[in-house]
Scaffold this active site. Structure first.
Site, PDB file in Angstrom:
ATOM      1  CG  HIS A 104      -1.941  -1.133   1.147  1.00 13.79           C
ATOM      2  ND1 HIS A 104      -2.677  -1.568   2.226  1.00 13.79           N
ATOM      3  CD2 HIS A 104      -2.307  -1.945   0.111  1.00 13.79           C
ATOM      4  CE1 HIS A 104      -3.449  -2.576   1.857  1.00 13.79           C
ATOM      5  NE2 HIS A 104      -3.238  -2.829   0.585  1.00 13.79           N
ATOM      6  CB  SER A 179      -8.970  -6.418  10.078  1.00 14.22           C
ATOM      7  OG  SER A 179      -8.678  -5.586   8.950  1.00 14.22           O
ATOM      8  CD  GLU A 205      -9.909  -8.013  19.383  1.00 13.53           C
ATOM      9  OE1 GLU A 205      -9.486  -7.425  20.397  1.00 13.53           O
ATOM     10  OE2 GLU A 205     -11.042  -8.507  19.278  1.00 13.53           O
TER      11      GLU A 205
HETATM   12  N1  APR Z   1      -0.535  -7.623  17.706  1.00 12.72           N
HETATM   13  C1  APR Z   1      -1.128  -8.233  16.636  1.00 12.72           C
HETATM   14  N2  APR Z   1      -2.282  -7.797  16.068  1.00 12.72           N
HETATM   15  C2  APR Z   1      -2.863  -6.705  16.614  1.00 12.72           C
HETATM   16  C3  APR Z   1      -2.311  -6.007  17.720  1.00 12.72           C
HETATM   17  C4  APR Z   1      -1.099  -6.516  18.264  1.00 12.72           C
HETATM   18  N3  APR Z   1      -0.507  -5.930  19.318  1.00 12.72           N
HETATM   19  N4  APR Z   1      -3.137  -4.951  18.020  1.00 12.72           N
HETATM   20  C5  APR Z   1      -4.154  -4.992  17.132  1.00 12.72           C
HETATM   21  N5  APR Z   1      -4.012  -6.048  16.298  1.00 12.72           N
HETATM   22  C6  APR Z   1      -4.868  -6.457  15.205  1.00 12.72           C
HETATM   23  C7  APR Z   1      -6.325  -6.080  15.352  1.00 12.72           C
HETATM   24  O1  APR Z   1      -7.014  -7.084  16.094  1.00 12.72           O
HETATM   25  C8  APR Z   1      -6.786  -6.043  13.882  1.00 12.72           C
HETATM   26  O2  APR Z   1      -7.233  -7.321  13.476  1.00 12.72           O
HETATM   27  O3  APR Z   1      -4.424  -5.782  14.050  1.00 12.72           O
HETATM   28  C9  APR Z   1      -5.514  -5.692  13.124  1.00 12.72           C
HETATM   29  C10 APR Z   1      -5.526  -4.302  12.528  1.00 12.72           C
HETATM   30  O4  APR Z   1      -6.547  -4.283  11.547  1.00 12.72           O
HETATM   31  P1  APR Z   1      -6.765  -2.934  10.689  1.00 12.72           P
HETATM   32  O5  APR Z   1      -6.790  -1.767  11.616  1.00 12.72           O
HETATM   33  O6  APR Z   1      -7.922  -3.201   9.799  1.00 12.72           O
HETATM   34  O7  APR Z   1      -5.427  -2.794   9.837  1.00 12.72           O
HETATM   35  P2  APR Z   1      -5.044  -3.581   8.512  1.00 12.72           P
HETATM   36  O8  APR Z   1      -5.538  -4.976   8.539  1.00 12.72           O
HETATM   37  O9  APR Z   1      -3.577  -3.371   8.318  1.00 12.72           O
HETATM   38  O10 APR Z   1      -5.844  -2.744   7.384  1.00 12.72           O
HETATM   39  C11 APR Z   1      -5.633  -3.130   6.042  1.00 12.72           C
HETATM   40  O11 APR Z   1      -6.920  -1.229   5.303  1.00 12.72           O
HETATM   41  O12 APR Z   1      -7.473   0.985   5.632  1.00 12.72           O
HETATM   42  C12 APR Z   1      -6.732   0.119   4.845  1.00 12.72           C
HETATM   43  O13 APR Z   1      -4.794   0.637   3.647  1.00 12.72           O
HETATM   44  C13 APR Z   1      -5.265   0.422   4.942  1.00 12.72           C
HETATM   45  O14 APR Z   1      -3.402  -1.107   4.919  1.00 12.72           O
HETATM   46  C14 APR Z   1      -4.668  -0.842   5.530  1.00 12.72           C
HETATM   47  C15 APR Z   1      -5.682  -1.907   5.177  1.00 12.72           C
END
Ligand code: APR
Length: 237
Positions: A104, A179, A205
């Site tokens: 990204h 996620s 989660e």
């Molecule tokens: N260790 C591991 N996982 C964690 C931790 C941790 N300490 N804290 C939070 N998480 C998990 C959450 O449970 C969640 O499932 O990280 C995940 C973050 O999910 P998102 O906020 O949706 O981030 P991401 O999956 O990277 O989003 C994907 O969406 O908005 C777009 O371009 C953006 O790259 C991003 C893409």
């Protein structure tokens, strides 16, 4: 052993970088992704988008890699590791991982929105998320934008190709801190599973990947990753 890592915002959470969908302090619970992370939002109000990304850039200059980033970098002494990340921070690189493929884009790369010329000029420090600021202009007259993939834009070809290759060549895929709902990145673990490659998820989660993952470790990255390669080596050999 060939280990391919797919990381998301969660791996940087313990460094103090907000994730996107965390219900409490996720970016998308505080800001409108359509306004700030889409080409339409940029065209409607480039000042607001430019100020917001400079604020995120400022946040990233204030944080350090955590035990999760460092564990993945240390795996390189014992295995062939390829990191694919959805993140736009540089924490994997600063922990020592190489190569890191950014699906990204990166908040440390900027380019002209019109001619694509990379921009390496000075960046003002923005400490407030809602600071509108006029983006600088390229010598062609175009506006300078972050080299980040916005919703509705295609992924950069080269990182995507490397990501598919690394997924198909892996002995095991570790999916951490995502996620698992944003495609095409979320399709990579599915590709691995379809090839009979073990997929280990690390996430405190449950996600849509949890049920199909070979193993789903319900722990934060900084706790699960340090001992994981040793466990995987024992399991897979
Ligand atoms: N260790 C591991 N996982 C964690 C931790 C941790 N300490 N804290 C939070 N998480 C998990 C959450 O449970 C969640 O499932 O990280 C995940 C973050 O999910 P998102 O906020 O949706 O981030 P991401 O999956 O990277 O989003 C994907 O969406 O908005 C777009 O371009 C953006 O790259 C991003 C893409």
């Amino acid at each position: 052993m060939r280990v391919t890592v797919l990381s998301g915002a969660g791996i940087s959470a313990e460094s103090g970088v907000p994730t996107f969908r965390d219900s409490k302090n996720g970016l998308w619970s505080r800001f409108d992704p359509y306004q700030l992370s889409s080409i339409d939002g940029w065209l409607q109000n480039p000042e607001r988008v430019w100020g917001w990304y400079l604020w995120r850039h400022h946040l990233l200059t204030q944080v350090e890699p955590n035990e999760g980033h460092r564990a993945i970098a240390a795996w390189q002494d014992h295995a062939e590791v390829c990191v694919i990340t959805q993140n736009v921070d540089d924490l994997h690189e600063r922990a020592g991982s190489r190569p890191v493929h950014h699906l990204h884009g990166s908040l440390f790369e900027f380019r002209c929105a019109r001619c694509g010329l990379p921009y390496t000029g000075e960046l003002p420090e923005i400490v407030e998320a809602t600071t509108d600021m006029e983006p600088p202009r390229c010598r062609c007259g175009g506006l300078i934008r972050p080299d980040i993939v916005w919703f509705g834009e295609p992924l950069p070809e080269e990182p995507w190709q490397r990501a598919v290759e690394a997924t198909e060549a892996a002995d095991v895929m570790v999916v951490v801190g995502t996620s698992a709902i944003v495609y095409p990145a979320a399709g990579l673990p599915e590709l691995a599973l379809s090839r009979g490659i073990s997929v280990v998820e690390v996430n405190p989660e449950q996600t849509p990947l949890s049920a199909s993952a070979t193993v789903s470790i319900r722990e934060p990255a900084s706790r699960a990753l340090p001992g994981l390669l040793h466990r995987l080596t024992a399991l897979l050999n």
